[in-house]
Design an enzyme around this catalytic site. Structure first.
Site, short mmCIF file in Angstrom:
data_model
loop_
_atom_site.label_atom_id
_atom_site.label_comp_id
_atom_site.label_asym_id
_atom_site.label_seq_id
_atom_site.Cartn_x
_atom_site.Cartn_y
_atom_site.Cartn_z
N GLY A 263 -1.63 0.37 -6.57
CA GLY A 263 -1.60 1.37 -5.52
C GLY A 263 -2.61 2.49 -5.69
O GLY A 263 -2.89 3.22 -4.75
N GLY A 264 -3.17 2.62 -6.89
CA GLY A 264 -4.18 3.66 -7.11
C GLY A 264 -3.82 4.56 -8.28
O GLY A 264 -2.83 4.35 -8.97
N THR B 193 -2.49 7.43 -10.65
CA THR B 193 -1.26 8.20 -10.67
C THR B 193 -1.56 9.69 -10.48
O THR B 193 -2.62 10.19 -10.86
CB THR B 193 -0.51 7.99 -12.00
OG1 THR B 193 0.71 8.73 -11.96
CG2 THR B 193 -1.33 8.50 -13.19
N PHE C 21 -5.46 -0.96 -15.19
CA PHE C 21 -4.59 0.12 -14.72
C PHE C 21 -4.47 1.25 -15.75
O PHE C 21 -3.46 1.94 -15.83
CB PHE C 21 -3.19 -0.40 -14.36
CG PHE C 21 -3.15 -1.36 -13.22
CD1 PHE C 21 -4.11 -1.30 -12.21
CD2 PHE C 21 -2.17 -2.33 -13.12
CE1 PHE C 21 -4.08 -2.18 -11.14
CE2 PHE C 21 -2.13 -3.22 -12.06
CZ PHE C 21 -3.09 -3.14 -11.07
N TYR D 7 -9.46 -11.07 -5.18
CA TYR D 7 -9.61 -9.67 -4.80
C TYR D 7 -10.20 -9.64 -3.38
O TYR D 7 -11.42 -9.58 -3.19
CB TYR D 7 -10.56 -8.94 -5.75
CG TYR D 7 -10.02 -8.62 -7.12
CD1 TYR D 7 -8.71 -8.93 -7.49
CD2 TYR D 7 -10.83 -8.01 -8.07
CE1 TYR D 7 -8.23 -8.63 -8.75
CE2 TYR D 7 -10.36 -7.71 -9.34
CZ TYR D 7 -9.07 -8.02 -9.68
OH TYR D 7 -8.61 -7.73 -10.93
#
Length: 301
Positions: free
Chosen positions: A226-227, A229, A217, A69
């Site tokens: 990506g982050g 939703t 997630f 990370y």
């Protein structure tokens, strides 16, 4: 709901082996930039350190991280070390090994079994610790994890690792691991709108065997690394309105409603989002609301 006054103990407690943790933890992936890894803008260092310290202030005692990370300028493990060392006695830091990124950030060949000690030692060095609380073996597509997990079991016997877990696995892989050494947690991608028959079965099996199931997630959904939703079903929005909560909080709370052994490790580099995430542990759904949300999971592809 008022996020700032709610702490992680509202989510309840589970044990990773002999280590009690609040069921609402923190994932470190998003500490390093606007998007995970090298794909976004590196984070503000001071802000990331502040988020970690705020997490502990809010009762978070389970942090999930990994040596891979990192972004162009930030390392999650180094940030954790800077922000939290000397570590609180009740803080459990969980890391994972197997995947490998080179210094430029490119994904390289995953570790062979004989290379896992190096991965463990790199996490120890970055975190400034002499042992790791929990290490997850992240499966890297192989049919069998026995040889890799066996190598980690040897490191457990040597005292470098206290407890072991597995990630991105099927029930077959869990059985393989359990035949070698105790498993305290399973990490798979899973959430309200992400259904996978094998992972659904793992959630059930983990509950029966007293193993923590720790999905990743759970908030991000299809957006993944990506982050979070922005695509929310009407049922999620309706439940959120009923509780004066955000859709992300509803997703996290649904996760925790799936069993006392199910944990959550949402990540963020935003202190306001952190407080929201922690507060999700206090949400309690009615039977009707839970039925509506469960139906979304059942029909998810």
């Amino acid at each position: 709901m008022t996020s700032e006054s709610i702490t992680a103990d509202a989510s309840g407690t589970w044990k990773l082996g002999d280590l009690p943790v609040h069921r609402l933890g923190f994932g470190a992936m998003r500490l390093t930039g606007s998007v995970a890894f090298h794909d976004g803008t590196p984070s503000d260092r001071t802000r990331s350190v502040a988020v970690l310290r705020k997490a502990v202030e809010l009762g978070v005692n389970h942090i999930d991280t990994a040596a891979f990370y990192f972004s162009a300028l930030r390392s999650a493990n180094e940030l954790i070390n800077t922000a939290l060392a000397p570590y609180p006695d009740d803080l459990v830091v969980v890391t994972k090994v197997g995947p490998f990124r080179d210094y430029s950030g490119e994904w390289a060949t995953p570790a062979r079994p004989d290379q896992l000690r190096g991965h463990v030692e790199e996490n120890l060095r970055q975190l400034g610790r002499d042992h790791l609380d929990v290490v997850n073996l992240r499966r890297m597509g192989q049919d069998s994890i026995a040889e890799h997990f066996g190598a980690l079991a040897e490191l457990r016997e040597a005292g470098l690792v206290r407890h072991l877990g597995v990630s991105d696995v099927t029930p077959h892989h869990l059985d393989e691991a359990l035949a070698i050494a105790p498993v305290v947690c399973v990490q798979n991608r899973w959430g309200l709108d992400m259904r996978d028959a094998a992972t659904d079965e793992l959630v059930r099996i983990c509950g029966e065997r007293g193993i923590a199931f720790v999905p990743f997630f759970a908030v991000a959904g299809e957006a993944g690394a990506g982050g979070a939703t922005a695509d929310h079903d009407d049922a999620v929005l309706a439940v959120a309105r009923a509780h004066d909560a955000s859709p992300a909080q509803v997703r996290l709370a649904w996760t925790l409603h799936q069993g006392p052994h199910v944990l959550a490790i949402p990540g963020t580099g935003n202190p306001d989002h952190l407080a929201e995430n922690v507060a999700a542990g206090a949400l309690r759904f009615t039977e009707e609301e839970l039925t509506r949300l469960n139906a979304l999971h059942t029909r998810a592809d």
